[in-house]
Write an enzyme that holds these catalytic residues in place. Structure first.
Site, PDB file in Angstrom:
ATOM      1  N   SER A 103       0.843  -1.205   0.000  1.00  0.00           N
ATOM      2  CA  SER A 103       0.000   0.000   0.000  1.00  0.00           C
ATOM      3  C   SER A 103       0.875   1.251   0.000  1.00  0.00           C
ATOM      4  CB  SER A 103      -0.924  -0.001   1.223  1.00  0.00           C
ATOM      5  OG  SER A 103      -0.191  -0.201   2.420  1.00  0.00           O
ATOM      6  N   HIS A 115     -41.450  22.080  -8.828  1.00  0.00           N
ATOM      7  CA  HIS A 115     -41.564  21.305 -10.076  1.00  0.00           C
ATOM      8  C   HIS A 115     -40.907  22.035 -11.246  1.00  0.00           C
ATOM      9  CE1 HIS A 115     -44.730  18.978  -7.938  1.00  0.00           C
ATOM     10  NE2 HIS A 115     -45.083  20.180  -7.493  1.00  0.00           N
ATOM     11  N   SER A 134     -15.690  26.439 -26.661  1.00  0.00           N
ATOM     12  CA  SER A 134     -15.819  25.206 -27.440  1.00  0.00           C
ATOM     13  C   SER A 134     -14.747  25.205 -28.516  1.00  0.00           C
ATOM     14  CB  SER A 134     -17.209  25.164 -28.074  1.00  0.00           C
ATOM     15  OG  SER A 134     -17.195  24.370 -29.230  1.00  0.00           O
ATOM     16  N   ASN A 162     -19.134  27.926 -21.809  1.00  0.00           N
ATOM     17  CA  ASN A 162     -19.719  26.795 -21.087  1.00  0.00           C
ATOM     18  C   ASN A 162     -19.414  26.819 -19.582  1.00  0.00           C
ATOM     19  OD1 ASN A 162     -20.719  25.732 -23.499  1.00  0.00           O
ATOM     20  ND2 ASN A 162     -18.825  24.603 -23.897  1.00  0.00           N
ATOM     21  N   GLU A 190     -20.514  22.002 -14.055  1.00  0.00           N
ATOM     22  CA  GLU A 190     -20.824  20.647 -14.537  1.00  0.00           C
ATOM     23  C   GLU A 190     -19.895  19.614 -13.891  1.00  0.00           C
ATOM     24  OE1 GLU A 190     -21.630  20.574 -18.986  1.00  0.00           O
ATOM     25  OE2 GLU A 190     -21.148  22.666 -18.671  1.00  0.00           O
ATOM     26  N   TYR A 197      -8.799  -7.038  12.637  1.00  0.00           N
ATOM     27  CA  TYR A 197      -8.253  -6.525  11.385  1.00  0.00           C
ATOM     28  C   TYR A 197      -8.257  -7.599  10.292  1.00  0.00           C
ATOM     29  CZ  TYR A 197      -5.114  -4.563   7.885  1.00  0.00           C
ATOM     30  OH  TYR A 197      -4.589  -4.106   6.707  1.00  0.00           O
TER      31      TYR A 197
END
Ligand code: ARG
Length: 459
Positions: A24, A157, A278, A286, A291, A318
């Site tokens: 790890s 709504h 774009s 944009n 987003e 463990y």
């Protein structure tokens, strides 16, 4: 045969496949500070109870500081043969200081060590995230202060419902983020107990002082049961859950910001600094940041589901499965920190298009409820007034105007109990300010909400 810290009983060397699969070190090296801090506290305690000498403690402390420096400067190269951060740090320490380094692991195990390191990490990040959430709330409150009389259609709504102020809408998010803050705070309190000294699973025969290490590390006290402490990952699950709920809120806000910056709304204009273009359509601007924030919610929920699934059905104590606990938490924590910072800056830099918001209020007959309530005050039962107001809406629709634009004659034609008082009631600003109930949208109620959040930010 290569020597490992645990291979006394082994006759053959590990397969390279195992080394790679088992290690790890390439992700848990993030815990190096916590690991070293935990080791120093442990060594200090060992010397205070007489398990090691003061000289040995001093040598260990000095050596660990050197390891810390080497890792921070990038001089220390992590290597697969070290398996994990605990063995890497201890191994390097012993290289530097010799015999005394080999005594550090007395009365502890990697099982309580990893539980301690990871808990310290979560506790630190918990505080960082809370500070970032406060910055976000502060940005929202600033927007609210500028917009207590900025009218905007409140929706249900996604249909126009009643006039509200933009401040009121934004403060709904302040309330959500304040709960996110509080959820983190309560997780912090619940989990601020030290697993160190639980050893492998059953405690230790050595006369250790767990209160002392707990204090040294900033925990309230040691955990109560060693077996639970080495197998518990609730603190990590809480972190993942808290971040998931935070992202539910971030994604809802992001979705609204995306909608509001579309041509259909144009309630806000995102700063160029937080917009993208774009590669083919020259006119595009944009809202990628919003987003992405909405999208990142997916991985954050995934990390929560991932760890819940890892932990489900594990026998005590463990199990190596639990090594899978870290990457998802690191990812969610880092995603949350970066997201909170950019969301805050994006909000601070966006332009509120007040005229467009006001214009949006002119469609959708936002004050229809007010007309009904007005008639209720004249003694007409609400179920009846609802119908009367509905007929007024139908008339306005037929004429192609907003309800608030009907003349007194037109209104009287629908019900002769209507008088000029109705014209006042139908005005959007009056409708908003009439909602003076506690937590409502009136300027007065919203000022009280702002004061409440400012008080929270000062605390
Ligand atoms: N790398 C391990 C983990 O992250 C540390 C604990 C290992 N303990 C053990 N007994 N193998 O879970």
């Amino acid at each position: 045969m290569k020597q490992k810290m645990w291979d006394g009983r082994f006759e053959e060397s590990s397969s390279e496949l195992l080394e790679e699969f088992n290690a790890s070190i390439f992700f848990d090296n993030k815990l190096f500070k916590e690991d070293i801090k935990g080791s120093i506290a442990h060594a200090k305690m060992l010397s205070s109870v007489g398990i090691i000498t003061d000289e040995e403690y001093e040598a260990i402390k000095k050596g660990l500081h050197q390891v810390l420096g080497e890792i921070e400067s990038g001089e220390f190269k992590f290597d697969i043969s070290q398996e994990d951060i605990h063995m890497a740090v201890e191994g390097r320490l012993t290289e530097i200081i010799g015999e005394a380094g080999k005594k550090l692991h007395t009365a502890r195990s990697r099982n309580d060590q990893v539980a301690t390191d990871f808990r310290l990490y979560c506790q630190n990040q918990n505080q960082n995230l809370r500070a970032l959430i406060k910055n976000l709330i502060s940005a929202i409150v600033s927007i609210a202060k500028e917009n207590t009389s900025t009218l905007v259609p409140g929706m249900t709504h996604l249909q126009h419902a009643q006039p509200i102020s933009f401040a009121f809408h934004m403060l709904a998010y302040a309330a959500m983020f304040k709960r996110d803050y509080e959820r983190l705070e309560s997780s912090f309190e619940r989990n601020n107990y030290s697993p160190l000294g639980s050893a492998a699973l059953a405690g230790t025969p050595h006369p250790i002082d767990r209160d002392m290490t707990a204090r040294e590390l900033g925990f309230f006290a040691p955990t109560i049961n060693a077996m639970d402490s080495t197998s518990d990952r609730d603190f990590a699950l809480e972190m993942l859950f808290n971040i998931s709920v935070l992202f539910t809120h971030i994604s809802r806000l992001s979705e609204e910001l995306i909608l509001w910056s579309s041509y259909e709304f144009k309630w806000i204009t995102m700063s160029d600094k937080f917009s993208t273009g774009s590669s083919i359509m020259p006119q595009k601007k944009n809202p990628d940041v919003a987003e992405l924030l909405r999208g990142k919610t997916g991985r954050v929920y995934g990390n929560l589901m991932g760890l819940l699934t890892v932990m489900k059905g594990l026998p005590l104590a463990y199990n190596k499965d639990m090594q899978e606990d870290k990457e998802g938490v690191f990812d969610s924590v880092e995603t949350a920190s970066a997201s909170l910072v950019i969301l805050t800056e994006m909000l601070k830099s966006m332009k509120i298009e007040k005229e467009n918001m006001l214009r949006a209020c002119e469609i959708g007959h936002l004050t229809a409820t007010d007309l009904a309530d007005y008639l209720v005050k004249k003694g007409v039962p609400f179920r009846e007034t609802h119908h009367i107001s509905g007929r007024a809406v139908a008339l306005a629709e037929k004429k192609g105007v907003d309800l608030s634009k009907l003349s007194l004659e037109e209104l009287k034609g629908i019900d002769n109990r209507i008088d000029e008082g109705a014209l006042e009631v139908l005005k959007h600003i009056n409708s908003m300010n009439a909602r003076r109930s506690y937590g409502g949208t009136s300027e007065e109620s919203v000022r009280a909400q702002i004061a409440y959040f400012e008080e929270f930010l000062r605390s």
